[in-house]
Scaffold this motif. Sequence first.
Motif, PDB file in Angstrom:
ATOM      1  N   ALA A  21       0.838  -1.204   0.000  1.00 29.91           N
ATOM      2  CA  ALA A  21       0.000   0.000   0.000  1.00 29.91           C
ATOM      3  C   ALA A  21       0.870   1.251   0.000  1.00 29.91           C
ATOM      4  O   ALA A  21       0.570   2.224  -0.699  1.00 29.91           O
ATOM      5  CB  ALA A  21      -0.930  -0.003   1.206  1.00 29.91           C
ATOM      6  N   LEU A  22       1.947   1.219   0.763  1.00 27.48           N
ATOM      7  CA  LEU A  22       2.860   2.363   0.805  1.00 27.48           C
ATOM      8  C   LEU A  22       3.486   2.599  -0.571  1.00 27.48           C
ATOM      9  O   LEU A  22       3.597   3.742  -1.023  1.00 27.48           O
ATOM     10  CB  LEU A  22       3.942   2.125   1.858  1.00 27.48           C
ATOM     11  CG  LEU A  22       4.809   3.309   2.232  1.00 27.48           C
ATOM     12  CD1 LEU A  22       3.970   4.465   2.759  1.00 27.48           C
ATOM     13  CD2 LEU A  22       5.835   2.884   3.273  1.00 27.48           C
ATOM     14  N   ILE A  23       3.851   1.524  -1.245  1.00 29.69           N
ATOM     15  CA  ILE A  23       4.378   1.648  -2.609  1.00 29.69           C
ATOM     16  C   ILE A  23       3.322   2.274  -3.518  1.00 29.69           C
ATOM     17  O   ILE A  23       3.633   3.124  -4.354  1.00 29.69           O
ATOM     18  CB  ILE A  23       4.825   0.269  -3.137  1.00 29.69           C
ATOM     19  CG1 ILE A  23       6.071  -0.194  -2.393  1.00 29.69           C
ATOM     20  CG2 ILE A  23       5.082   0.309  -4.643  1.00 29.69           C
ATOM     21  CD1 ILE A  23       6.445  -1.640  -2.637  1.00 29.69           C
ATOM     22  N   GLY A  24       2.066   1.890  -3.330  1.00 28.53           N
ATOM     23  CA  GLY A  24       0.981   2.474  -4.117  1.00 28.53           C
ATOM     24  C   GLY A  24       0.826   3.963  -3.879  1.00 28.53           C
ATOM     25  O   GLY A  24       0.618   4.735  -4.823  1.00 28.53           O
ATOM     26  N   PHE A  25       0.944   4.379  -2.616  1.00 26.87           N
ATOM     27  CA  PHE A  25       0.849   5.811  -2.316  1.00 26.87           C
ATOM     28  C   PHE A  25       2.014   6.580  -2.949  1.00 26.87           C
ATOM     29  O   PHE A  25       1.833   7.694  -3.446  1.00 26.87           O
ATOM     30  CB  PHE A  25       0.805   6.054  -0.808  1.00 26.87           C
ATOM     31  CG  PHE A  25      -0.532   5.734  -0.184  1.00 26.87           C
ATOM     32  CD1 PHE A  25      -1.689   6.364  -0.602  1.00 26.87           C
ATOM     33  CD2 PHE A  25      -0.625   4.798   0.829  1.00 26.87           C
ATOM     34  CE1 PHE A  25      -2.917   6.074  -0.036  1.00 26.87           C
ATOM     35  CE2 PHE A  25      -1.846   4.501   1.419  1.00 26.87           C
ATOM     36  CZ  PHE A  25      -2.989   5.140   0.981  1.00 26.87           C
ATOM     37  N   TYR A  26       3.195   5.990  -2.930  1.00 30.93           N
ATOM     38  CA  TYR A  26       4.341   6.629  -3.592  1.00 30.93           C
ATOM     39  C   TYR A  26       4.185   6.614  -5.108  1.00 30.93           C
ATOM     40  O   TYR A  26       4.629   7.532  -5.796  1.00 30.93           O
ATOM     41  CB  TYR A  26       5.657   5.967  -3.178  1.00 30.93           C
ATOM     42  CG  TYR A  26       6.209   6.517  -1.881  1.00 30.93           C
ATOM     43  CD1 TYR A  26       6.997   7.656  -1.872  1.00 30.93           C
ATOM     44  CD2 TYR A  26       5.947   5.891  -0.673  1.00 30.93           C
ATOM     45  CE1 TYR A  26       7.495   8.171  -0.687  1.00 30.93           C
ATOM     46  CE2 TYR A  26       6.441   6.390   0.523  1.00 30.93           C
ATOM     47  CZ  TYR A  26       7.221   7.537   0.506  1.00 30.93           C
ATOM     48  OH  TYR A  26       7.709   8.037   1.688  1.00 30.93           O
ATOM     49  N   ALA A  27       3.569   5.570  -5.646  1.00 28.13           N
ATOM     50  CA  ALA A  27       3.361   5.481  -7.090  1.00 28.13           C
ATOM     51  C   ALA A  27       2.455   6.604  -7.596  1.00 28.13           C
ATOM     52  O   ALA A  27       2.506   6.957  -8.777  1.00 28.13           O
ATOM     53  CB  ALA A  27       2.777   4.122  -7.458  1.00 28.13           C
ATOM     54  N   LEU A  28       1.649   7.160  -6.709  1.00 31.22           N
ATOM     55  CA  LEU A  28       0.822   8.291  -7.111  1.00 31.22           C
ATOM     56  C   LEU A  28       1.695   9.466  -7.553  1.00 31.22           C
ATOM     57  O   LEU A  28       1.307  10.241  -8.429  1.00 31.22           O
ATOM     58  CB  LEU A  28      -0.108   8.709  -5.971  1.00 31.22           C
ATOM     59  CG  LEU A  28      -1.138   9.769  -6.308  1.00 31.22           C
ATOM     60  CD1 LEU A  28      -2.090   9.265  -7.395  1.00 31.22           C
ATOM     61  CD2 LEU A  28      -1.923  10.151  -5.072  1.00 31.22           C
ATOM     62  N   LEU A  29       2.874   9.565  -6.979  1.00 35.68           N
ATOM     63  CA  LEU A  29       3.807  10.612  -7.417  1.00 35.68           C
ATOM     64  C   LEU A  29       4.270  10.371  -8.849  1.00 35.68           C
ATOM     65  O   LEU A  29       4.540  11.321  -9.582  1.00 35.68           O
ATOM     66  CB  LEU A  29       5.003  10.686  -6.469  1.00 35.68           C
ATOM     67  CG  LEU A  29       4.700  11.160  -5.049  1.00 35.68           C
ATOM     68  CD1 LEU A  29       5.948  11.072  -4.186  1.00 35.68           C
ATOM     69  CD2 LEU A  29       4.134  12.572  -5.043  1.00 35.68           C
ATOM     70  N   VAL A  30       4.355   9.107  -9.260  1.00 36.99           N
ATOM     71  CA  VAL A  30       4.690   8.796 -10.654  1.00 36.99           C
ATOM     72  C   VAL A  30       3.578   9.307 -11.563  1.00 36.99           C
ATOM     73  O   VAL A  30       3.838   9.889 -12.617  1.00 36.99           O
ATOM     74  CB  VAL A  30       4.917   7.283 -10.847  1.00 36.99           C
ATOM     75  CG1 VAL A  30       5.139   6.940 -12.317  1.00 36.99           C
ATOM     76  CG2 VAL A  30       6.077   6.802  -9.998  1.00 36.99           C
ATOM     77  N   PHE A  31       2.335   9.107 -11.129  1.00 34.33           N
ATOM     78  CA  PHE A  31       1.196   9.630 -11.891  1.00 34.33           C
ATOM     79  C   PHE A  31       1.327  11.147 -12.070  1.00 34.33           C
ATOM     80  O   PHE A  31       1.147  11.671 -13.171  1.00 34.33           O
ATOM     81  CB  PHE A  31      -0.118   9.278 -11.184  1.00 34.33           C
ATOM     82  CG  PHE A  31      -1.289  10.101 -11.619  1.00 34.33           C
ATOM     83  CD1 PHE A  31      -1.838   9.950 -12.881  1.00 34.33           C
ATOM     84  CD2 PHE A  31      -1.854  11.041 -10.769  1.00 34.33           C
ATOM     85  CE1 PHE A  31      -2.924  10.709 -13.291  1.00 34.33           C
ATOM     86  CE2 PHE A  31      -2.933  11.799 -11.159  1.00 34.33           C
ATOM     87  CZ  PHE A  31      -3.470  11.639 -12.431  1.00 34.33           C
ATOM     88  N   VAL A  32       1.669  11.840 -10.998  1.00 30.04           N
ATOM     89  CA  VAL A  32       1.824  13.296 -11.076  1.00 30.04           C
ATOM     90  C   VAL A  32       2.976  13.644 -12.015  1.00 30.04           C
ATOM     91  O   VAL A  32       2.848  14.535 -12.861  1.00 30.04           O
ATOM     92  CB  VAL A  32       2.061  13.893  -9.670  1.00 30.04           C
ATOM     93  CG1 VAL A  32       2.438  15.358  -9.747  1.00 30.04           C
ATOM     94  CG2 VAL A  32       0.821  13.716  -8.804  1.00 30.04           C
ATOM     95  N   ALA A  33       4.088  12.913 -11.875  1.00 27.83           N
ATOM     96  CA  ALA A  33       5.258  13.192 -12.713  1.00 27.83           C
ATOM     97  C   ALA A  33       4.976  12.932 -14.190  1.00 27.83           C
ATOM     98  O   ALA A  33       5.551  13.588 -15.051  1.00 27.83           O
ATOM     99  CB  ALA A  33       6.437  12.348 -12.241  1.00 27.83           C
ATOM    100  N   ILE A  34       4.090  12.003 -14.490  1.00 23.29           N
ATOM    101  CA  ILE A  34       3.735  11.706 -15.887  1.00 23.29           C
ATOM    102  C   ILE A  34       2.703  12.710 -16.406  1.00 23.29           C
ATOM    103  O   ILE A  34       2.751  13.138 -17.562  1.00 23.29           O
ATOM    104  CB  ILE A  34       3.174  10.269 -15.999  1.00 23.29           C
ATOM    105  CG1 ILE A  34       4.246   9.246 -15.645  1.00 23.29           C
ATOM    106  CG2 ILE A  34       2.577  10.003 -17.367  1.00 23.29           C
ATOM    107  CD1 ILE A  34       5.417   9.214 -16.570  1.00 23.29           C
ATOM    108  N   THR A  35       1.772  13.083 -15.547  1.00 28.40           N
ATOM    109  CA  THR A  35       0.668  13.953 -15.963  1.00 28.40           C
ATOM    110  C   THR A  35       1.137  15.346 -16.369  1.00 28.40           C
ATOM    111  O   THR A  35       0.637  15.914 -17.340  1.00 28.40           O
ATOM    112  CB  THR A  35      -0.378  14.051 -14.835  1.00 28.40           C
ATOM    113  OG1 THR A  35      -0.842  12.741 -14.537  1.00 28.40           O
ATOM    114  CG2 THR A  35      -1.556  14.912 -15.235  1.00 28.40           C
ATOM    115  N   ILE A  36       2.085  15.886 -15.647  1.00 29.14           N
ATOM    116  CA  ILE A  36       2.536  17.258 -15.938  1.00 29.14           C
ATOM    117  C   ILE A  36       3.143  17.357 -17.339  1.00 29.14           C
ATOM    118  O   ILE A  36       2.687  18.177 -18.153  1.00 29.14           O
ATOM    119  CB  ILE A  36       3.491  17.766 -14.837  1.00 29.14           C
ATOM    120  CG1 ILE A  36       2.713  17.933 -13.529  1.00 29.14           C
ATOM    121  CG2 ILE A  36       4.153  19.079 -15.252  1.00 29.14           C
ATOM    122  CD1 ILE A  36       3.580  18.173 -12.312  1.00 29.14           C
ATOM    123  N   PRO A  37       4.142  16.532 -17.687  1.00 29.88           N
ATOM    124  CA  PRO A  37       4.657  16.647 -19.062  1.00 29.88           C
ATOM    125  C   PRO A  37       3.642  16.246 -20.128  1.00 29.88           C
ATOM    126  O   PRO A  37       3.643  16.803 -21.230  1.00 29.88           O
ATOM    127  CB  PRO A  37       5.881  15.726 -19.090  1.00 29.88           C
ATOM    128  CG  PRO A  37       5.924  15.021 -17.801  1.00 29.88           C
ATOM    129  CD  PRO A  37       4.943  15.627 -16.883  1.00 29.88           C
TER     130      PRO A  37
END
Length: 100
Positions: free
Chosen positions: A31-47
């Motif tokens: 679950a913690l990895i999933g919460f951190y993976a949300l940052l990947v979503f943010v990092a992908i969404t911006i560009p």
Amino acid sequence: MAKETLFAVSLFPYLGFLWFLTRSGQTPRLALIGFYALLVFVAITIPAGLYAKTAYGANLADVDWLHGGAESFLTLSNILVVLGFRQAILDRQLSPMLEP
């Protein structure tokens, strides 16, 4: 307040949430990895949003293949969170059965 500013400002409380969640040591690892993976979503969404604006002159939500690709990272993070907490619940339900 512009939506871009609100989006950027919202990262700080989320980073605080991650910090406390990590330090507590009580969050299931997956679950913690999933919460951190949300940052990947943010990092992908911006560009992806910037590319949609420059290449197509449209918002990210209006370019289906880009939007769907970015959203797949959100889906992945949600799946990891759910599976992590599911496993923790199953482990907790099983642990009383294992005690003598």
